[in-house]
Design an enzyme around this catalytic site. Structure first.
Site, PDB file in Angstrom:
ATOM      1  N   ILE A 209       0.821  -1.221   0.000  1.00 48.29           N
ATOM      2  CA  ILE A 209       0.000   0.000   0.000  1.00 48.29           C
ATOM      3  C   ILE A 209       0.852   1.267   0.000  1.00 48.29           C
ATOM      4  CG2 ILE A 209      -2.114  -0.944   1.030  1.00 48.29           C
ATOM      5  CD1 ILE A 209      -0.964   0.035   3.773  1.00 48.29           C
TER       6      ILE A 209
ATOM      7  N   VAL B  26       5.440  -0.617   2.479  1.00 50.67           N
ATOM      8  CA  VAL B  26       4.401  -0.732   3.494  1.00 50.67           C
ATOM      9  C   VAL B  26       3.316  -1.661   2.962  1.00 50.67           C
ATOM     10  CG1 VAL B  26       2.764   0.544   4.934  1.00 50.67           C
ATOM     11  CG2 VAL B  26       4.934   1.603   4.299  1.00 50.67           C
TER      12      VAL B  26
ATOM     13  N   LYS C  95       5.308  -1.701   8.052  1.00 50.70           N
ATOM     14  CA  LYS C  95       6.399  -1.088   7.281  1.00 50.70           C
ATOM     15  C   LYS C  95       7.575  -2.050   7.348  1.00 50.70           C
ATOM     16  CE  LYS C  95       8.981   3.257   7.183  1.00 50.70           C
ATOM     17  NZ  LYS C  95       8.872   4.681   7.484  1.00 50.70           N
TER      18      LYS C  95
ATOM     19  N   ASP D  88      10.172  16.120   8.093  1.00 51.32           N
ATOM     20  CA  ASP D  88       9.732  15.603   6.799  1.00 51.32           C
ATOM     21  C   ASP D  88       8.226  15.783   6.635  1.00 51.32           C
ATOM     22  OD1 ASP D  88      10.347  14.609   4.337  1.00 51.32           O
ATOM     23  OD2 ASP D  88      10.444  12.502   4.932  1.00 51.32           O
TER      24      ASP D  88
HETATM   25  N1  ATP Z   1       0.000   3.049   8.503  1.00 49.14           N
HETATM   26  C1  ATP Z   1      -0.162   3.223   7.207  1.00 49.14           C
HETATM   27  N2  ATP Z   1      -1.353   2.981   6.631  1.00 49.14           N
HETATM   28  C2  ATP Z   1      -1.519   3.166   5.311  1.00 49.14           C
HETATM   29  N3  ATP Z   1      -0.554   3.576   4.472  1.00 49.14           N
HETATM   30  C3  ATP Z   1       0.648   3.822   4.987  1.00 49.14           C
HETATM   31  C4  ATP Z   1       0.910   3.664   6.375  1.00 49.14           C
HETATM   32  N4  ATP Z   1       2.186   3.986   6.604  1.00 49.14           N
HETATM   33  C5  ATP Z   1       2.704   4.340   5.426  1.00 49.14           C
HETATM   34  N5  ATP Z   1       1.796   4.247   4.445  1.00 49.14           N
HETATM   35  C6  ATP Z   1       2.012   4.557   3.014  1.00 49.14           C
HETATM   36  O1  ATP Z   1       3.324   4.165   2.681  1.00 49.14           O
HETATM   37  C7  ATP Z   1       4.060   5.287   2.178  1.00 49.14           C
HETATM   38  C8  ATP Z   1       5.519   5.161   2.559  1.00 49.14           C
HETATM   39  O2  ATP Z   1       5.641   5.082   3.962  1.00 49.14           O
HETATM   40  P1  ATP Z   1       6.786   5.862   4.732  1.00 49.14           P
HETATM   41  O3  ATP Z   1       6.700   7.298   4.341  1.00 49.14           O
HETATM   42  O4  ATP Z   1       6.702   5.571   6.173  1.00 49.14           O
HETATM   43  O5  ATP Z   1       8.080   5.196   4.127  1.00 49.14           O
HETATM   44  P2  ATP Z   1       9.504   5.835   4.020  1.00 49.14           P
HETATM   45  O6  ATP Z   1      10.429   4.855   3.418  1.00 49.14           O
HETATM   46  O7  ATP Z   1       9.858   6.386   5.349  1.00 49.14           O
HETATM   47  O8  ATP Z   1       9.206   7.014   2.994  1.00 49.14           O
HETATM   48  P3  ATP Z   1       9.959   8.381   2.769  1.00 49.14           P
HETATM   49  O9  ATP Z   1      11.144   8.396   3.630  1.00 49.14           O
HETATM   50  O10 ATP Z   1      10.247   8.389   1.310  1.00 49.14           O
HETATM   51  O11 ATP Z   1       8.948   9.444   3.152  1.00 49.14           O
HETATM   52  C9  ATP Z   1       3.348   6.502   2.750  1.00 49.14           C
HETATM   53  O12 ATP Z   1       3.543   7.640   1.940  1.00 49.14           O
HETATM   54  C10 ATP Z   1       1.903   6.057   2.767  1.00 49.14           C
HETATM   55  O13 ATP Z   1       1.300   6.271   1.518  1.00 49.14           O
END
Ligand code: ATP
Length: 678
Positions: free
Chosen positions: A19, A27, A42, A136
Site C-alpha cells: 500500500i 508498506v 512497514k 519531513d
Molecule cells: N499506517 C499506514 N497505513 C496506510 N498507508 C501507509 C501507512 N504507513 C505508510 N503508508 C504509506 O506508505 C508510504 C511510505 O511510507 P513511509 O513514508 O513511512 O516510508 P519511508 O520509506 O519512510 O518514505 P519516505 O522516507 O520516502 O517518506 C506513505 O507515503 C503512505 O502512503
C-alpha cells in the site's frame, strides 16, 4: 499507546497487498492473526540500511513513545530475518499525496485543506512541545483513516531537540526532502529548529492547494538553488484567486525565509484560517468518498509513474546524447518526474539533472505568472538590505561600491551561501552539539537493542545518553543518504585538495590562496567571524515545561583577538565617545578596508582567471559553468574553485560594505566630536 498486545513474531501476521513505499521501506496491509485486526506493516531491509540502525531505532522509538491522536503511533516492532517490521494502525484512506495523485491532481478545496492542516498542525504542536522536529512534513506523510482521522507519520528523519539536554540549541543536519526543506536547513549556517517544520508545513499547504509542491517539477539540485535564490513561494497565482485572504496570509507567515519571523506551531494554530476547519468525518464524506480501495489506488499510481518514468528516461537519454554532441543545453519538453525524484545525492547525477533545466525554462513552466514574478523578485530577494542600499548609491559617490555592485549583479543569480547548500548535499553536516556535555544519564532508551525494539517509557523521551547522542549524530541523516554519504564522505564537491596550497597550480591561484590564508588567520577573519556572530540570532529561548530550548549558540565564546572595536550602533551615545577612543577604531577599520580591497581585487582577478580556463568562456555565464557536467578532473577542480570564489566574493563584498558603513558612521561621530572639541 495501544492497550492490546501485538505479537512480536512475523508468523502472527499475514502480509497482504503493498500500500505504499518510500526510499527505505515498503508498506503492506496485513492481518494480525491473533487479534484479527487489519494493520499496516512497514518493512525495512536492514541489510540495505547499512549502518543506519540507529536512525531506524530512533524512528521506532519515537513512534512508540509518542501519544497523540494526530500522530501515527507504532503498535510494536521486531526483526524478521534481515528485515525490521514496524506494525502500525492501518490508515485506509492512505496518504494525502496518494489521494491527490489518484483524484485531486489540482488540489483540494479550502475547507478540506484547512481541516487537513489543522490536524497536522496539532500533531506538530505536540511534537514540538516534546522536543521533536519532524523534518519531513509533506502530504505523503499525512495519513487518513477510513473515518477521516488525520495522522502525521514517518519519523525516519525526526530529531529530538533535547538530545543533549537543555544546552541543545539547534540542529545542523541536512535532512528532509528538497521541495519541502527550509532554507536554513539547506544552508546549514546557524542550524535550525522547530521552525524548519513550520516552513515545510507552509510548503505542504501549497502542495494541498495545487496538487504538488512548488518547484516539484525540477530536479533536486535546481530545487535547492531556487529555494535559496527565489522569493518564497505563495498563493499568488491567477488560479489562487479561489483561496481566501486568510489562507494566503497563513501560508505567507510560514514561508518567510528568516526562521525567527515564522510563527511557532502553537501560535500558528490560532490563525483565523483554521476557523473553517471541520471535524474529521467531513474528510470522509468529501475526499475519501468514492475513492477506490487503498491497494488498488496504489497500484494505479505506481503503474502511471512507471509509464512516465519510461517515457522520460528515453527522452532524457536521446536528448542528453544529442546535447552532448552539440555541447548544448537540454531543454526537456517533459517535466522532471514530480514526486518520484526524491533524493539524489550523486554529484554527477545532480549536476547533469541541474544542467537539464536552464534558467530560461520559465517558458516551459506551467505557472507563467509565477515564474515572471520570481524572476522579478529574484534580485530583490537576493540582495541583502545593505545590497539594496548600495545599489541606490550614485556612481560619483564611490567607485568601490560600484565595483561591488557590478559584481553583485553578475552574481545575483547565486544563492547567498551556495557552498553550504551544495556541501550539505554531500558532506552531511554533523549536529553542532558535539561540544555540549550532558551531565545526566538515562540508559533506558539505549537498552533497546538492535534485535529488540521494545517500548520505553514516555519519561525517557527527553533523556538520552551521550552515547545515544553520538549515535543520533552519526545517523541523523535519512537512511537513504547513508550510502551516498559514504561515497562522498571525503567531500567530492569541495575536495580537501582544493584548499590545499599543494594543489595550487598557477601563480594567480597561489597568490590568491596565500592572501586567503593570511587574511583568514589574521584579524580580518576574526573581525568577520565576530560580525557573523553579532548577526546571528540573539538567543531565542523557549520554555517548554522543564525544558529550555534555544536556537542560538550558548557555548562559551572564546575571547576574540579582533582588532576591530565593535561599533555598538544605536546603543552608543556620541557624547560618551572621545576622539582618542574612536580614532584607533577608525584607523583600524580603514586599514582593514584596504586589506579587504586588495583581497577583493585578488579574488576578482582569480575569478576571471578561472573563467578564462573554461572553454567558450566569453559566452558562458558563471551559472552555466557551475551547472555544466565537468568532463575532466581539471574542469571539476575549476568548477569547485569557481564556487569557492563565488562564495568568497560574496562574503568579502558584504563584509567590505559593512566595514564601509561602519567607517562612515565612525567618521561622522569623529567629525562631530572634533567639532565639539574645537
Ligand atoms: N499506517 C499506514 N497505513 C496506510 N498507508 C501507509 C501507512 N504507513 C505508510 N503508508 C504509506 O506508505 C508510504 C511510505 O511510507 P513511509 O513514508 O513511512 O516510508 P519511508 O520509506 O519512510 O518514505 P519516505 O522516507 O520516502 O517518506 C506513505 O507515503 C503512505 O502512503
Amino acid at each position: 499507546m495501544s492497550e492490546r498486545k501485538f505479537p512480536l513474531n512475523a508468523k502472527d501476521y499475514k502480509l497482504q497487498e503493498e500500500i505504499g513505499d518510500g526510499v527505505s521501506a515498503t508498506v503492506h496491509k496485513a492481518l494480525c492473526i491473533p487479534l484479527n485486526e487489519v494493520v499496516a506493516i512497514k518493512v525495512l531491509d536492514l541489510e540495505k540500511c547499512n549502518n543506519d540502525l540507529d536512525g531506524i531505532r530512533r524512528e521506532v522509538q519515537t513512534m512508540s513513545l509518542i501519544n497523540h491522536p494526530n500522530v501515527l503511533q507504532a503498535h510494536c516492532s521486531f526483526t524478521a530475518g534481515h528485515q525490521l517490521w514496524v506494525v502500525m494502525p492501518y490508515m485506509a484512506g492512505g496518504s494525502c499525496l496518494h489521494i491527490i495523485k489518484s483524484s485531486y491532481q489540482d488540489g483540494f478545496e479550502e475547507p478540506v485543506i484547512a481541516t487537513l492542516l489543522r490536524e497536522t498542525l496539532r500533531a506538530l504542536v505536540y511534537l514540538h512541545a516534546h522536543g521533536h522536529i519532524h523534518r519531513d512534513v509533506k502530504a505523503g506523510n499525512i495519513l487518513l483513516d477510513s473515518n477521516g482521522v488525520v495522522k502525521l507519520a514517518d519519523f525516519g528523519v525526526s530529531a529530538c531537540m533535547f538530545d543533549t539536554g537543555d544546552r541543545q540549541r539547534s540542529r545542523n543536519t541536512f535532512v528532509g526532502t528538497p521541495c519541502w526543506m527550509a532554507p536554513e536547513v539547506m544552508q546549514q549556517l546557524h542550524g535550525y529548529d522547530f521552525k524548519a517544520d513550520v516552513w515545510s508545513f507552509g510548503i505542504t499547504a501549497l502542495e494541498l492547494a495545487h496538487g504538488h509542491a512548488p518547484f516539484s517539477k525540477y530536479p533536486p539540485m535546481k530545487v535547492l538553488l531556487m529555494t535559496l535564490q527565489n522569493a518564497p513561494p505563495g498563493l499568488d497565482y491567477e488560479r489562487d484567486k479561489r483561496f481566501s485572504k486568510a489562507f494566503k496570509e497563513m501560508v505567507g507567515t510560514c514561508l518567510v525565509k528568516d526562521p525567527k519571523k515564522r510563527p511557532t506551531s502553537e501560535k500558528l494554530l490560532k490563525h483565523p484560517f483554521f476557523k473553517q476547519a471541520r471535524p474529521p468525518d467531513y474528510l470522509a464524506k468529501t475526499i475519501l468518498n468514492g475513492l477506490p480501495p487503498l491497494g488498488e489506488r496504489y497500484r494505479t499510481i505506481k503503474s502511471k509513474e512507471a509509464d512516465l518514468l519510461m517515457q522520460n528516461k528515453s527522452e532524457y537519454e536521446a536528448h542528453l546524447s544529442q546535447a552532448r554532441i552539440r555541447k548544448q543545453k537540454f531543454h526537456p519538453s517533459q517535466e522532471y518526474i514530480r514526486g518520484i525524484s526524491a533524493w539524489n545525492f550523486n554529484l554527477e547525477d545532480l549536476k547533469s539533472q541541474a544542467a537539464l533545466i536552464s534558467d530560461d525554462d520559465s517558458s516551459h513552466a506551467e505557472e507563467p505568472d509565477f515564474n515572471r514574478k520570481q524572476c522579478g523578485r529574484l534580485d530583490e530577494s537576493a540582495l541583502s538590505p545593505e545590497r539594496a542600499s548600495s545599489s541606490a548609491t550614485t556612481p560619483s559617490q564611490d567607485d568601490e561600491l560600484n565595483d561591488i555592485h557590478d559584481l553583485e549583479s553578475s552574481f545575483a543569480s547565486f544563492p547567498s551561501k551556495p557552498l553550504q547548500a551544495l556541501k550539505g548535499c554531500f558532506d552531511i553536516g554533523e549536529d553542532e552539539d558535539n561540544a555540549t556535555t550532558p551531565d545526566w544519564k538515562d540508559a533506558s532508551l539505549m537498552s533497546t537493542g538492535q534485535q529488540n525494539f521494545t517500548k520505553a517509557s514516555i519519561g525517557s523521551l527527553a533523556h538520552t545518553t551521550k552515547e545515544e547522542d553520538t549515535a543520533a549524530q552519526n545517523s541523523s541523516l535519512p537512511r537513504h543518504l547513508i550510502s551516498e554519504q559514504k561515497k562522498y564522505s571525503s567531500g567530492s564537491l569541495i575536495p580537501e585538495s582544493t584548499y590545499s596550497p599543494k594543489r595550487i597550480s598557477t601563480e594567480v591561484d597561489r597568490e590568491f590562496q596565500l592572501r586567503r590564508y593570511q587574511s583568514y588567520s589574521g584579524s580580518l577573519y576574526r573581525a568577520k567571524k565576530d560580525t557573523v556572530d553579532e548577526m546571528s540570532d540573539s538567543p531565542h529561548v523557549e520554555h517548554k515545561g522543564r525544558f529550555k530550548v534555544t536556537s542560538a549558540d550558548l557555548s562559551p565564546k572564546g575571547s576574540t583577538n579582533s582588532t576591530v572595536t565593535p561599533f555598538t550602533g544605536g546603543s552608543s551615545s556620541p557624547i560618551s565617545l572621545t576622539t582618542a577612543s574612536v580614532l584607533p577604531s577608525v584607523q583600524s577599520l580603514l586599514q582593514q578596508n584596504t586589506i579587504q580591497r586588495v583581497n577583493f581585487k585578488s579574488i576578482r582577478k582569480n575569478h576571471f582567471y578561472s573563467l578564462k580556463q573554461q572553454p567558450g568562456s566569453p559566452e558562458t555565464s558563471v551559472d552555466e559553468l557551475l551547472q555544466m557536467t565537468p568532463a575532466t578532473p581539471r574542469e571539476r577542480e575549476l568548477q569547485t574553485q569557481l564556487m569557492l570564489l563565488q562564495q568568497s566574493v560574496l562574503s568579502q563584498t558584504e563584509e567590505l560594505k559593512k566595514q564601509k558603513q561602519r567607517n562612515g558612521q565612525l567618521e561622522n561621530q569623529l567629525n562631530a566630536l572634533t567639532q565639539r572639541n574645537d
